[in-house]
Write a protein that holds these residues in place. Sequence first.
Motif, PDB file in Angstrom:
ATOM      1  N   ASN A 136      57.052  36.001  57.809  1.00  0.00           N
ATOM      2  CA  ASN A 136      56.143  37.124  57.578  1.00  0.00           C
ATOM      3  C   ASN A 136      56.070  37.516  56.104  1.00  0.00           C
ATOM      4  N   ALA A 137      57.058  37.108  55.340  1.00  0.00           N
ATOM      5  CA  ALA A 137      57.086  37.461  53.916  1.00  0.00           C
ATOM      6  C   ALA A 137      56.551  36.335  53.039  1.00  0.00           C
ATOM      7  N   LYS A 138      55.970  35.306  53.645  1.00  0.00           N
ATOM      8  CA  LYS A 138      55.428  34.176  52.878  1.00  0.00           C
ATOM      9  C   LYS A 138      53.917  34.358  52.714  1.00  0.00           C
ATOM     10  N   PHE A 139      53.478  34.313  51.470  1.00  0.00           N
ATOM     11  CA  PHE A 139      52.047  34.512  51.200  1.00  0.00           C
ATOM     12  C   PHE A 139      51.642  33.681  49.983  1.00  0.00           C
ATOM     13  N   ASN A 140      50.329  33.493  49.844  1.00  0.00           N
ATOM     14  CA  ASN A 140      49.740  32.726  48.735  1.00  0.00           C
ATOM     15  C   ASN A 140      49.067  33.680  47.756  1.00  0.00           C
ATOM     16  N   LEU A 141      49.071  33.295  46.473  1.00  0.00           N
ATOM     17  CA  LEU A 141      48.373  34.043  45.423  1.00  0.00           C
ATOM     18  C   LEU A 141      47.160  33.245  44.963  1.00  0.00           C
ATOM     19  N   ARG A 142      46.098  33.970  44.672  1.00  0.00           N
ATOM     20  CA  ARG A 142      44.862  33.308  44.220  1.00  0.00           C
ATOM     21  C   ARG A 142      44.069  34.256  43.342  1.00  0.00           C
ATOM     22  N   LEU A 143      43.482  33.677  42.262  1.00  0.00           N
ATOM     23  CA  LEU A 143      42.586  34.436  41.388  1.00  0.00           C
ATOM     24  C   LEU A 143      41.158  34.227  41.846  1.00  0.00           C
ATOM     25  N   VAL A 144      40.456  35.336  42.053  1.00  0.00           N
ATOM     26  CA  VAL A 144      39.054  35.273  42.472  1.00  0.00           C
ATOM     27  C   VAL A 144      38.207  35.795  41.325  1.00  0.00           C
ATOM     28  N   GLY A 145      37.297  34.944  40.814  1.00  0.00           N
ATOM     29  CA  GLY A 145      36.441  35.309  39.680  1.00  0.00           C
ATOM     30  C   GLY A 145      35.878  34.047  39.044  1.00  0.00           C
ATOM     31  N   PRO A 146      35.451  34.132  37.780  1.00  0.00           N
ATOM     32  CA  PRO A 146      34.934  32.934  37.099  1.00  0.00           C
ATOM     33  C   PRO A 146      35.969  31.816  37.154  1.00  0.00           C
ATOM     34  N   GLY A 147      35.572  30.689  37.681  1.00  0.00           N
ATOM     35  CA  GLY A 147      36.519  29.619  37.956  1.00  0.00           C
ATOM     36  C   GLY A 147      36.888  28.815  36.727  1.00  0.00           C
ATOM     37  N   GLY A 148      38.126  28.278  36.769  1.00  0.00           N
ATOM     38  CA  GLY A 148      38.567  27.353  35.752  1.00  0.00           C
ATOM     39  C   GLY A 148      38.970  27.985  34.439  1.00  0.00           C
ATOM     40  N   ILE A 149      39.065  29.325  34.352  1.00  0.00           N
ATOM     41  CA  ILE A 149      39.412  29.976  33.079  1.00  0.00           C
ATOM     42  C   ILE A 149      40.912  30.268  33.028  1.00  0.00           C
ATOM     43  N   PHE A 150      41.444  30.859  34.087  1.00  0.00           N
ATOM     44  CA  PHE A 150      42.870  31.168  34.168  1.00  0.00           C
ATOM     45  C   PHE A 150      43.408  30.564  35.451  1.00  0.00           C
TER      46      PHE A 150
ATOM     47  N   GLU B 230      31.003  36.124  23.088  1.00  0.00           N
ATOM     48  CA  GLU B 230      29.539  36.146  23.114  1.00  0.00           C
ATOM     49  C   GLU B 230      29.009  35.997  24.540  1.00  0.00           C
ATOM     50  N   LYS B 231      29.815  35.465  25.454  1.00  0.00           N
ATOM     51  CA  LYS B 231      29.398  35.322  26.840  1.00  0.00           C
ATOM     52  C   LYS B 231      29.900  36.488  27.704  1.00  0.00           C
ATOM     53  N   PHE B 232      31.142  36.870  27.496  1.00  0.00           N
ATOM     54  CA  PHE B 232      31.728  37.941  28.299  1.00  0.00           C
ATOM     55  C   PHE B 232      32.423  38.925  27.358  1.00  0.00           C
ATOM     56  N   LYS B 233      32.033  40.150  27.429  1.00  0.00           N
ATOM     57  CA  LYS B 233      32.785  41.179  26.706  1.00  0.00           C
ATOM     58  C   LYS B 233      34.037  41.560  27.483  1.00  0.00           C
ATOM     59  N   VAL B 234      33.916  41.535  28.797  1.00  0.00           N
ATOM     60  CA  VAL B 234      35.044  41.847  29.664  1.00  0.00           C
ATOM     61  C   VAL B 234      35.076  40.813  30.785  1.00  0.00           C
ATOM     62  N   LEU B 235      36.238  40.206  30.997  1.00  0.00           N
ATOM     63  CA  LEU B 235      36.442  39.279  32.102  1.00  0.00           C
ATOM     64  C   LEU B 235      37.162  40.028  33.215  1.00  0.00           C
ATOM     65  N   THR B 236      36.605  40.014  34.401  1.00  0.00           N
ATOM     66  CA  THR B 236      37.210  40.714  35.532  1.00  0.00           C
ATOM     67  C   THR B 236      37.554  39.704  36.617  1.00  0.00           C
ATOM     68  N   PHE B 237      38.734  39.863  37.198  1.00  0.00           N
ATOM     69  CA  PHE B 237      39.212  39.013  38.279  1.00  0.00           C
ATOM     70  C   PHE B 237      39.824  39.905  39.356  1.00  0.00           C
ATOM     71  N   LYS B 238      39.986  39.301  40.521  1.00  0.00           N
ATOM     72  CA  LYS B 238      40.740  39.918  41.601  1.00  0.00           C
ATOM     73  C   LYS B 238      41.915  39.006  41.907  1.00  0.00           C
ATOM     74  N   LEU B 239      43.099  39.577  41.900  1.00  0.00           N
ATOM     75  CA  LEU B 239      44.302  38.844  42.274  1.00  0.00           C
ATOM     76  C   LEU B 239      44.552  39.095  43.753  1.00  0.00           C
ATOM     77  N   LEU B 240      44.481  38.014  44.542  1.00  0.00           N
ATOM     78  CA  LEU B 240      44.539  38.122  45.995  1.00  0.00           C
ATOM     79  C   LEU B 240      45.872  37.565  46.482  1.00  0.00           C
ATOM     80  N   ALA B 241      46.556  38.324  47.334  1.00  0.00           N
ATOM     81  CA  ALA B 241      47.774  37.870  48.011  1.00  0.00           C
ATOM     82  C   ALA B 241      47.508  37.917  49.502  1.00  0.00           C
ATOM     83  N   ILE B 242      47.637  36.741  50.167  1.00  0.00           N
ATOM     84  CA  ILE B 242      47.330  36.654  51.594  1.00  0.00           C
ATOM     85  C   ILE B 242      48.434  35.878  52.291  1.00  0.00           C
TER      86      ILE B 242
END
Length: 825
Positions: A355-369, A395-407
């Motif tokens: 029950n304490a095992k979960f995966n982490l994933r970044l949701v947002g512009p792909g391939g950057i982080f 010049e493309k992004f002033k602010v990069l926003t992501f969601k860090l997902l734990a499932i």
Amino acid sequence: MKMPSGCCQGGIGSHVYTLNGTDPEGDPVTYGLTYEAGSRRYFSVDGNLGNVTLIEELDREKEDEIEVIVSISDGLSTVSEKVRILVMDANDESPEFINTPYIVQVPENSPSGSSIFKIEAVDRDTGSGGSITYFLQNIHANKFTIDRHSGVLRIKSGVTLDYEKSRTHFVVVVAKDGGGKLRGDNKVFSATTTVTVNVEDVQDTPPMFIGTPYYGYVYEDTLPGSEVLTVVALDGDRGKPNNIHYCIVNGSEGSFEISNTTGAISVIKSPNQLKKEVYELRVQASEVSPEGDVSAYAFATVTIRVVDLNNHPPTFYGESGPQNRFELTMYEHPPEGEILRGLKITVNDSDQGANAKFNLRLVGPGGIFRVVPLTVLNEAQVTIIVENSAAIDYEKFKVLTFKLLAIEVNTPEKFSSTADIAIRLLDTNDNVPKFSSDYYIARIPENSPGGSNVVAVTATDPDSGLWGEVKYSIYGTGADLFLIHPSTGIIYTQPWAVLDAEVNSKYNFYVKAEDTDGKYSLAEVFITVLDVNDHSPEFNENIQEKTMIIGSPVKIEAIDQDAEEPNNIVDYSIMQADPANVFDIDQSTGEIKLKSYIRSLDIIHNITKNKDCIWSLVVQAKDRGSPSFSTTAVLKIDITEETLHKGPMAAFLMQTKDNPMKALGVLAGVMGIMVLITIMISTAMFWRNKRSNKIMPVRRIIKKRQTQQSRTVRMEWLKFKRPSNAAEKFVVEDDAKSLQNENSNNNVQAAPVPPAAPLPPPPPALAASGNSAAWRVPTVSGSLTPKFINKQLKKRGHSSTHNALVSELKMKFEKRNASMGEPHI
């Protein structure tokens, strides 16, 4: 009566036999065929010829003998006889399998090579057509073989049957006869059938567990006696399976039990009393025969985990506790692989075990982080690493926003949580100013004043602040006449610049766009100076004199200094002529010729009273520009007829009369060649005398003085005749002064090469005597008057050469007039 053996093989309408009979008295006979009542009619006979014909198909298998009554008659008496016809066999029947379909039950433990079935087929034909042989299709892929003659089906040698692998086999058997004649052709017939071989199962396979591996879970709220999971085992012999008996061999430690018949495993203690987190049970499944004997058994491992309830989702923590938003400020284009150390993120799941095992994933512009680790058990420090530096662009992004997902991974609830990550980028000077085009093409009229705008170039630098400001400059060999505004990029001409398409119509140079750090890019500028009609056509001379031979045109030429068409295209026209309607002019080439009806001087004399045949024309040269410019010139044309004298010298004089420098050049060339030949001969003779072994007397070359010929003899080649072409009207002769040498000793030198004709002057005014009528000879006397006439040349009299020409012509005229009895000039 006996028929031939092949009679039955003919088709309907075929001739099978011929009856032959005679009458002792020689009377003609007739034939007949009759059948007994109820018999089928197979044959008919021609009453006169006795030819027997088949009228119905024969089949030996239905009727192998046919009785007919044959009769012969002479008209008065009849003789009849019963004839038995034997029907011979033909191979017209195919083999037929009997007792089909064939379904065979064979135990799987039948030994290889054993007989399992006999196949039988019949063929109603006789002889070879009725004999049958057997064989199998796909013999190599078959597990069976067949006897060719008996049809006995056997298991192949070295092959065994296995119910667990294949329960049914389909064997295709072919029965083929021995072949025989059918209507003259050799025919072979065959038939096929399929034998279904069902393999019967026998007890030779141990039981097998289904659904392995086995995992079970005991939760913190599970009650004692609750079923955890069920194991299932089946008899490997599926045809006649035995019953299965289950038991736990070890690993239970008194906490679990299993049903002997169903395989259900249950917990017999409270979860709080369970001492281990994971239990591994060894379960045995045994086959029990109907007699109660255990024939075979198998083992399986069952893993049971003791877990608490999954009632806690993953949670993100910052430095000050639970947190669902994280922010970071950084410069664009960090190195790839760099860790974002400004983000302090921890993730935790309070549950235990799976029950304490979960995966982490970044949701947002792909391939950057990318995030590390990808899988977490209970708790971990979250690390975000740069993966694509080029994509982290201010010049493309002033602010990069992501969601860090734990499932959660293995829980049915799939609890999850998210945290927002905002990365604010700071700009760096990472861009080079870029022109909107690699090259610019511009056009400007040549009459544009200094300071005129030519073209505006544009370059942009997406960087912010001072790094995005662009400064323009130009350089290159073609940039001398131009300037560029450093801020706007407008290219304009120098204040003092004068553009002239006739001098230079193409300019190209480079323009440079540079930011405050010195980063720059280049573009090439191509400028075309457009021609403006600012030049008038110009004749070589304002007053021109030409000599025209009747039948040949003369040409005028005006040049327009403009650079491009149509500004420099010149059209010619005659503005004024007296008399009119005598000349035509080619509009494009400027060639002037007489009207087609004027073919001699006589016609010209009839047109005008001007007997010297010299006309003045006003010609115009006009360009095709807009607005158009034109120039006029006076053209004096001396018209003459072609002379009778012909030859290369006369032609040359005529060609060079308007170009004395050409004649002088030819004369200089000839004299140079003669001097060169003389030097070579003298050198050769010198070396010959020097190298000779003989003593030679001094040789003296005595040059014989030539006797001076009289003027008449010396100028014989210039004797005045009816000119054949205009060039032969001119003769060149030195006067008495020119015949004397430089030392005034009057020694005659070797006859020089006749000089080229000089530029002929205007025809001399010959004063006629008061008692004689004016008389003129048609002659060529044209010259080109330059635009600026030297006053000293006007004051100076004719040269000695011109005087000699006039004197010689005058003398010839006098001789001619004396011989013709006409008055002298």
